[in-house]
Structure formats: C-alpha cells, structure tokens
Design an enzyme around this catalytic site. Structure first.
Site: not given
Length: 647
Positions: A113, A200, A224
């Site tokens: 990420k 997310s 997330s």
C-alpha cells in the site's frame, strides 16, 4: 528475448492448485514443466516453479508488470511499479542459483500500500516515495524503509510496486470515495463494472484479486484490510495492534493502526504475517521505533503457516454474537450464507454457541468513538502522529509540518480535487474535526476517552463474549466485523464466504461514480479472537477455507480445473497471453450464458465502460469543472453502452 517470451508464456497458462496439475496451454521452455496461471497461483506454487527452474523471479516480475500495465488504465490498482524490481529479482535468482534462499517469500513479487514508506527509486526520482496517494508528500524522503518494508526485503520479497488506496487511508473527507487518490485516480474492483473496491486498502485488494502480484500488504485503522479483502473475495488478516510495526507507515491513530496481508489463500496470508510481525531484527518482537510492539506476549514470532490444517476446528468452541448481526433490506445473501456456514463448522468438529451476545452492545452503540472518523482518541492521535511523520522526513519539499499546513495545502493545490465551482468537491471535513478537538494526545481527557474506548472494544463486546461463554473465537459476517475490533486493537481474520446473486439490484454510491452493491459482489466471514491470538485464528480460518474453498469453487474432483473460473466471478481479468500492449486493454469477460471465461483480443463492453468512466472521473479537475459532475452529465451514455454491449 528468451526471458520476455517466457514471461509472456508464464502469464498464459492454467494453474497448479493445491499441488494438482491442471490443464495448461503450454509448458516452460526452460524445463518442459507446466506453468501457473497468475490469477490462481499461490506462493507455494511459485516457490515450486522457482525451485524446479520452471521460471525465474525475473520471469515473474516481467509477467506481473505486463499484467499491471494491461489493466491498470482501467482499474487504477497500482500507483507505480518499482524500477529496481528486475534488478532485485536477478539478484535473488543469483542467490537461489548459489543454493541459498531466504524463506517462503524469496523471489516473490509483493505489492504494498502507498502509505508504507520505502527508501528506493520508485516514482523515478532520487530515492523517495510519495505516500498516502497525496501530492503533499511529493519529493519527501523518509530516513529509511518502514519496518514492514525492510522485513519484506530481508525475507527476499520483491516489492514490485505501490498499490493505490483511499487517500490518507480514508481519513480526510466526508464525501470522497473508496479507492480514490489525487495521485492514483479511482481504483475499481474487478467483479462488476465500476465496482466499489472498498477501502482503504483498495489497491491491495484488487491487486491480489486478479493476480497483479503474488500478494499484497495493506493497513487498517477500522475496516481497511477486512473490508477490501471481503469485497474482493480474499483472505485478510487485521493483526492485533502492536503485532506489526507502524514505523514509517503514514499514520491515522497509534491506538488503532495495524499492517497486514491481503491474499488469495490463508496459507499465503500466514507466510506474510510471519515475516512482517515484530521488529526488523530477525526473530525479535519489539521494535524500538514503535513501542506498541512491546505488548507482544511471546519471545519469538510464531510460524503462522504451520497452524494451517484441515483439522484446525476440531474441539474448538465458536460463538456467534447475534445481537451484533444486523439484517437489512440488501444483505440477505450474506446472512443466508453465514447461517448456512454454521453446519460446516459443526461438521469440522467445532462446538457452536449461538446467541453468544456482546454484553454491552447498547453502550457501544451510544459511544461516540464507535466510528473512527468521529472518535476523539483517533482525532487526537492523528493531529499528533501526522505532525511527527512529516517531521521524520529527511527531505520535505512542501515544508508541511502539521495538520493545519496539510489542510492549507490540500485546499489550495488543484490536483487534490478540493475545489469544485467554489464548493468542496472532496472536502477535508475529517481533518477539520480532528483539528478542532478540545483534547490533546496524552492529556487527562485523552486517557479518559481511551479507557472508555478500550472498554467498549473489549469487555463490552468481543472480550466480554469470549470470556462469558468460554469461547475460543467468535464468527460474524465480515461486513459487520471491523468497528468492534478496531477500538481496542483486537485481531480479525476474514475468509471468502460467497457472492451476491446475479439478480442483485445495482446500487450506486452517493456520488454516482461507483457501484456500491451489485451482482456477483463477494462477501466474507470473519473470526474474532483475543489480542495476539492470530495463530489460533489462522488455524480456524485455514480449516474453514479448506472445507469450503469458496473463492475457487467447492469441488475437488477432476473437473475442478475446468470449473474454477465459474466461481471467481471476475469481470476484468488480465489477458493471460499479455500480447496486446495497446492502450485499449484486452481482458477476459464472463459470457452471460455460462459464466465461463472467454479470451478476447479487443476491448469488450465492460472494458469500454470502464475506460469511459475513467475519462469521466478525471484525476485532475480542470477549469473548475468537477470530475464527478462531468461524469453525471454523461452517465446515460455509459448506461447506454452497457446495455448495447458495444460501441
């Protein structure tokens, strides 16, 4: 060149799943052995091929980068690829040739990420990495790799790129979308046109889902990892807060942030968790850069993969907190599948305690911190932690040192998509709320709120039920699991549970830019346990996964290889021959009659629809015109194309 040709072939063929060779479209020119399909390949599959000389890590990097380049203009799952990936792969291949490997991740491409710092050459500039999908950190140079990135590299993983995300890990706006960043654009899922990928960790979810890397690593404050894992038919582990170091991970809250894997199998998730848990020093648990790791109760990190067993649920006592499971007008398929799973647990030897309710659910629901965007502890943490993060950078070109300066930058820098005809298009309401708090991280009011938060996340809910009913774990639909575990740092493990039926009504998000629910949307089942009980949760989840195999299909006979693609339900899949490098992506599409994959060499209707939406939802608003507004004006054209099926 031979290497390029092999990488193209490698991306062509059907997989070797669970050690059973499936029908292939070809063989390796290196040794005549079958090559795995990267849509399905596990870390064990890849390691077997590497060990046998069927392909190299350089071949893998070439194949994965080709897949990323093919579909990324549509799905925006990867912000950038690592320009050093091939050189790193070649070095790791040389180590292997010399008879040395570093472990299960040696030579395996992983995407992480974009809020996890790396000190490398990504973005093709002098050793820096833009983080959190924002231009605020353009040119910023961290003092080192994050602990998690350093541990992955030391274990031999190849960080092939950075995955897109919800900007600032969904801690900026009250009106943005899952998977959108100013830098990476709008991530979309691969199960339905314009699918909301959840967030997310949106990019990691999509990357793992369609094999743009062997696996991905994301972060979670509340939901997330678990939500995008569930929405992309993946296994995901949200570790206990403190099990994985957050050093040089862009923060939201030191009390809730954690780092974990999103993968296609539980075994792959376990391999990665064993690597990223604890400190950078081999086998050490405590990271001096993150004092939350001092809570780790064991001296060495467990071998989580060793817990994977088909018998892992025998004599295990599992509870169901029925008062925390809400039935709505749309989630019927999830509830039905969840209830049906109870028989599976019983057949696997588990004792089920139904109605193992949370003791003080009413108190939790009235607690102001039950949502992380309104939690005063999270807000106070963010104000303090994000300032520290900026000030840790060795180079900070935008000279942002605190939250107010970040707000000012975001409101005035056009690509951040704040202004839309004089009104906030993607506001900074969450930041403004945090900045206006009357408590400060570390003061008396903060600790009062923190104690309240820990009570509602433990004794009032998860821990209270575990203790009251003498349970080993709890299960709950994954769409309902994140919030309870977030506020006290409890772990969650999610596994695929099923898909919404093809007759599901299509529901758009409030901006009209993503489909928030639709046909074939995946969903999952979550396991709760006590803090640092990940080894047990992995064991239980592995047993359930082995018995159900709900990502791939539920058959183990000879027809398995022919039916897998019926169960994955992907709409967009990289064309496995990777022959067409043109801008108009060539992908797989499910035929409506059989749901089987059909290879096409030109854009199919869903690819066209995706590309049109991409043009409507531009990365940078121009001349004060909102990207979403222009999309809404032309949405009828998109719908018309979807119905017509061609240009």
């Amino acid at each position: 060149m031979f290497v390029i040709e092999l990488s193209l072939v490698l991306s062509t063929l059907l997989s070797v799943v669970s050690g059973v060779a499936c029908v292939t479209y070809g063989i390796s020119p290196r040794n005549g052995q079958p090559l795995p399909d990267l849509l399905y390949a596990t870390i064990n599959d890849l390691q077997s091929g590497l060990a046998a000389g069927t392909f190299t890590s350089v071949d893998l990097v070439n194949a994965y980068v080709a897949r990323i380049n093919e579909v990324n203009p549509v799905l925006h799952a990867v912000i950038e690829t690592n320009p050093d990936a091939l050189a790193i792969a070649a070095s790791l291949d040389a180590e292997r040739a010399d008879g040395s490997t570093r472990g299960n991740l040696h030579g395996i491409p992983i995407c992480i990420k974009d809020n996890i710092a790396t000190l490398d050459k990504m973005n093709n500039t002098a050793q820096h990495m833009i983080l959190a999908g924002s231009f605020a950190l353009l040119g910023a140079i961290p003092p080192s790799d994050s602990t998690v990135a350093a541990k992955l590299k030391a274990a031999g993983a190849i960080i092939i790129g950075k995955c897109n995300l919800s900007q600032w890990a969904n801690y900026r706006s009250s009106n943005s979308t899952n998977g959108w960043t100013s830098r990476g654009g709008q991530t979309m899922g691969a199960y339905y046109p314009m699918q909301d990928p959840s967030g997310s960790s949106s990019g990691p979810g999509v990357v793992s889902s369609i094999g743009l890397a062997a696996a991905a690593v994301g972060t979670e404050t509340s939901g997330s990892i678990i939500s995008p894992s569930s929405r992309n038919s993946l296994t995901g582990i949200k570790p206990s807060v403190g099990l994985t170091s957050r050093y040089l991970v862009v923060p939201i809250s030191q009390t809730q942030d954690t780092v974990g894997p999103l993968t296609r199998t539980m075994m792959d998730a376990a391999y990665i968790l064993s690597v990223i848990a604890g400190a950078f020093v081999f086998d050490a648990c405590q990271d001096s850069h993150d004092n939350y790791t001092s809570a780790i109760p064991f001296e060495t990190i467990p071998d989580y993969a060793a817990e994977c067993s088909s018998s892992g649920l025998e004599n295990v006592k599992i509870g169901i907190p029925r008062n925390a499971i809400t039935v709505s007008s749309t989630n019927g398929p999830e509830i039905t599948a969840f209830n049906a799973s109870i028989d599976v647990f019983k057949q696997l030897g588990a004792t089920i305690v139904d109605n193992a309710d949370f003791p003080d659910l009413a108190g939790y629901l009235n607690f102001t911190g039950s949502s992380y965007t309104s939690d005063p502890v999270v807000g106070a943490d963010f104000v303090y932690d994000v300032a520290n993060y900026f000030n840790e950078m060795t180079t900070n070109p935008n000279s942002i040192t605190d939250l107010q300066q970040l707000i000012n930058f975001t409101e005035t820098y056009v690509p951040e998509d704040y202004v839309c005809v004089g009104q906030p298009n993607r506001n900074v309401a969450t930041w403004l709320s945090a900045a206006s708090l009357n408590i400060t991280m570390g003061d008396a009011d903060y600790y009062t709120a923190l104690l309240e938060q820990y009570y509602y996340g433990s004794n009032a809910t998860i821990l209270g039920a575990l203790e009251k009913y003498d349970l080993d774990a709890l299960i709950i639909p994954s769409s309902m699991s994140p919030g309870y575990a977030a506020i006290a740092g409890y772990p969650i493990v999610t596994v695929p549970l099923g898909y919404y039926p093809a007759t599901t009504n299509v529901t758009y998000n409030s901006r009209g830019t993503l489909v928030s629910l639709g046909p074939n949307f995946p969903f999952g089942l979550s396991f709760y346990g006590r803090r640092f009980s990940e080894a047990s949760l992995v064991k239980y989840a592995c047993a359930f996964e082995a018995a159900t195999n709900l990502r791939w299909g539920d058959t183990t006979d000879d027809s398995y290889c022919d039916t897998r693609t019926e169960w994955t339900h992907h709409i967009v899949i990289p064309n496995q021959r990777v022959q067409n490098q043109s801008q108009m992506t060539s992908c797989y599409i499910k035929s409506g009659a059989s749901h089987r994959s059909t290879r096409v060499q030109q854009p199919h209707r869903f690819a066209i629809l995706f590309l049109i939406c991409r043009r409507r939802v531009s990365d940078t608003p121009r001349s004060g015109v909102c990207s979403d507004a222009s999309y809404r004006r032309d949405k009828s054209k998109v719908d018309e194309i979807a119905v017509r099926g061609n240009m």
